[in-house]
Every structure is written in C-alpha cells, then in structure tokens.
Motif scaffolding. Structure first.
Motif, PDB file in Angstrom:
ATOM      1  N   GLY A  66       0.789  -1.228   0.000  1.00  0.00           N
ATOM      2  CA  GLY A  66       0.000   0.000   0.000  1.00  0.00           C
ATOM      3  C   GLY A  66       0.821   1.278   0.000  1.00  0.00           C
ATOM      4  N   PRO A  67       0.209   2.355   0.485  1.00  0.00           N
ATOM      5  CA  PRO A  67       0.871   3.661   0.477  1.00  0.00           C
ATOM      6  C   PRO A  67       2.204   3.672   1.225  1.00  0.00           C
ATOM      7  N   ARG A  68       2.276   2.920   2.316  1.00  0.00           N
ATOM      8  CA  ARG A  68       3.535   2.879   3.075  1.00  0.00           C
ATOM      9  C   ARG A  68       4.659   2.328   2.194  1.00  0.00           C
ATOM     10  N   ARG A  69       4.367   1.296   1.412  1.00  0.00           N
ATOM     11  CA  ARG A  69       5.356   0.722   0.497  1.00  0.00           C
ATOM     12  C   ARG A  69       5.819   1.772  -0.498  1.00  0.00           C
ATOM     13  N   ARG A  70       4.870   2.503  -1.070  1.00  0.00           N
ATOM     14  CA  ARG A  70       5.231   3.508  -2.075  1.00  0.00           C
ATOM     15  C   ARG A  70       6.089   4.623  -1.490  1.00  0.00           C
TER      16      ARG A  70
ATOM     17  N   PRO B  55       4.781  -6.417  -4.398  1.00  0.00           N
ATOM     18  CA  PRO B  55       3.510  -5.727  -4.137  1.00  0.00           C
ATOM     19  C   PRO B  55       2.361  -6.693  -4.395  1.00  0.00           C
ATOM     20  N   ALA B  56       1.225  -6.408  -3.811  1.00  0.00           N
ATOM     21  CA  ALA B  56       0.055  -7.280  -3.958  1.00  0.00           C
ATOM     22  C   ALA B  56      -0.277  -7.530  -5.425  1.00  0.00           C
ATOM     23  N   SER B  57      -0.064  -6.528  -6.272  1.00  0.00           N
ATOM     24  CA  SER B  57      -0.396  -6.672  -7.693  1.00  0.00           C
ATOM     25  C   SER B  57       0.417  -7.748  -8.385  1.00  0.00           C
ATOM     26  N   ALA B  58       1.570  -8.115  -7.831  1.00  0.00           N
ATOM     27  CA  ALA B  58       2.440  -9.110  -8.459  1.00  0.00           C
ATOM     28  C   ALA B  58       2.386 -10.461  -7.748  1.00  0.00           C
ATOM     29  N   GLN B  59       1.614 -10.565  -6.673  1.00  0.00           N
ATOM     30  CA  GLN B  59       1.526 -11.821  -5.944  1.00  0.00           C
ATOM     31  C   GLN B  59       0.415 -12.689  -6.499  1.00  0.00           C
ATOM     32  N   ALA B  60       0.668 -13.981  -6.535  1.00  0.00           N
ATOM     33  CA  ALA B  60      -0.342 -14.925  -7.003  1.00  0.00           C
ATOM     34  C   ALA B  60      -1.481 -14.953  -5.977  1.00  0.00           C
ATOM     35  N   ALA B  61      -2.700 -15.050  -6.473  1.00  0.00           N
ATOM     36  CA  ALA B  61      -3.872 -15.146  -5.595  1.00  0.00           C
ATOM     37  C   ALA B  61      -3.858 -16.510  -4.911  1.00  0.00           C
TER      38      ALA B  61
END
Length: 167
Positions: free
Chosen positions: A21-25, A152-158
C-alpha cells in the motif's frame, strides 16, 4: 455405502505478504530518490558541471521523478493487477524500468538544457549517460526492494481455492 466426509470450507484468501500500500510507495520513493540525488549529483559533477548547479538540478530532477514515480507505478500496478500471469519476470522488470526512465527523460532533457545552458542535443547526450546508469539502477533497486520487502500485492499470485468434494 459409507457417507463421504463433509467438505471442508475453502480457506479465506490470505492477505498480501510483505510491505504493501501507500507505506510501500513512500518508503520505495524515499529510498530510491535519496540514492538517486547523491548519484546524479556526482554524475553531473563528473561530466563537468558545477557542484552547486549539479546539486540543485539533482534535487529538482528528484522532485519531478517522485511525482512521475508515484504516477507511473500506480498506473503500472493497475495494469499489472489485470494480467493473468503474476510475478515480475525479467521482461516485466525491463518494461517497467524502460517505461519509467523513458517518461522521465522526456521531462528532464528540456529542463537540463535550460538549467545548464546547453543545447537540446547536449542535454540529450547528458541524459543518455544518466539513462544508462539509471536503467541499471532502477532495475537493480526494484529487484533489491522486492527481495527486501516482498512483492507488491499486484504481483503476488492469488490464493488458490481449495477443492471441494462433489456428491
């Protein structure tokens, strides 16, 4: 005939792991730009620019880069989240680095020409030298950041749904 065992409910999808999230960015951008300011100041000085002008240009370029970084990474992660293949392959990392650096170069070349009092061609050559450095740096930084803080969550497999027994 014995009754089949009751189906176990599928586990709830797990939350994304690592810094998210924002903290990562914010952490990503702060670390990236602090290193970038130091490196670009030294590179400008190495190609013959005055130290004070190099430092100011590096801070201004960093400010532009921060705005571009937040914008570009938001758009990239939205695109990435819609991709059927998750993870960050070498190709995806190369595309990410080239997209980020290419967009930034389009902003910085005219700025450097004006700030250093040089023509667009000389500013383009200066940017080309910086670009080679920053393409490698961007790729290496992203890889290292992901290794240290997780994808990031966007690159993690569900999470895969559990199979249920059909009667």
């Amino acid at each position: 005939m014995p009754a089949s065992p009751p189906a176990t409910p599928a586990p709830a999808p797990t939350a994304a792991t690592g810094l998210q999230g924002p903290r990562r960015r914010v952490i990503f951008v702060a670390l990236y730009e602090l290193i970038a300011i130091a490196a670009s100041s030294l590179l400008f000085i190495a190609i013959g620019q005055e130290a004070a002008a190099s430092g100011v240009m590096s801070v201004v370029a960093s400010t532009l880069a921060i705005v571009w970084n937040v914008t570009f990474n938001h758009l990239f992660e939205r695109w990435e989240a819609r991709q059927p293949v998750k993870g960050r392959s070498v190709l995806r990392r190369v595309v990410h680095a080239m997209g980020f650096e290419g967009g930034l170069a389009l902003m910085l070349i005219p700025l450097m020409a004006w700030w250093f009092g040089v023509g667009l061609w000389e500013a383009t050559l200066m940017e080309a030298g910086l670009l080679v450095f920053f393409l490698i740096y961007t790729y290496a930084f992203n890889w290292g950041f992901d290794r240290a803080f997780g994808l990031p969550a966007s690159a993690q497999a569900a999470a895969a749904p559990a199979a249920t027994n059909a009667c």
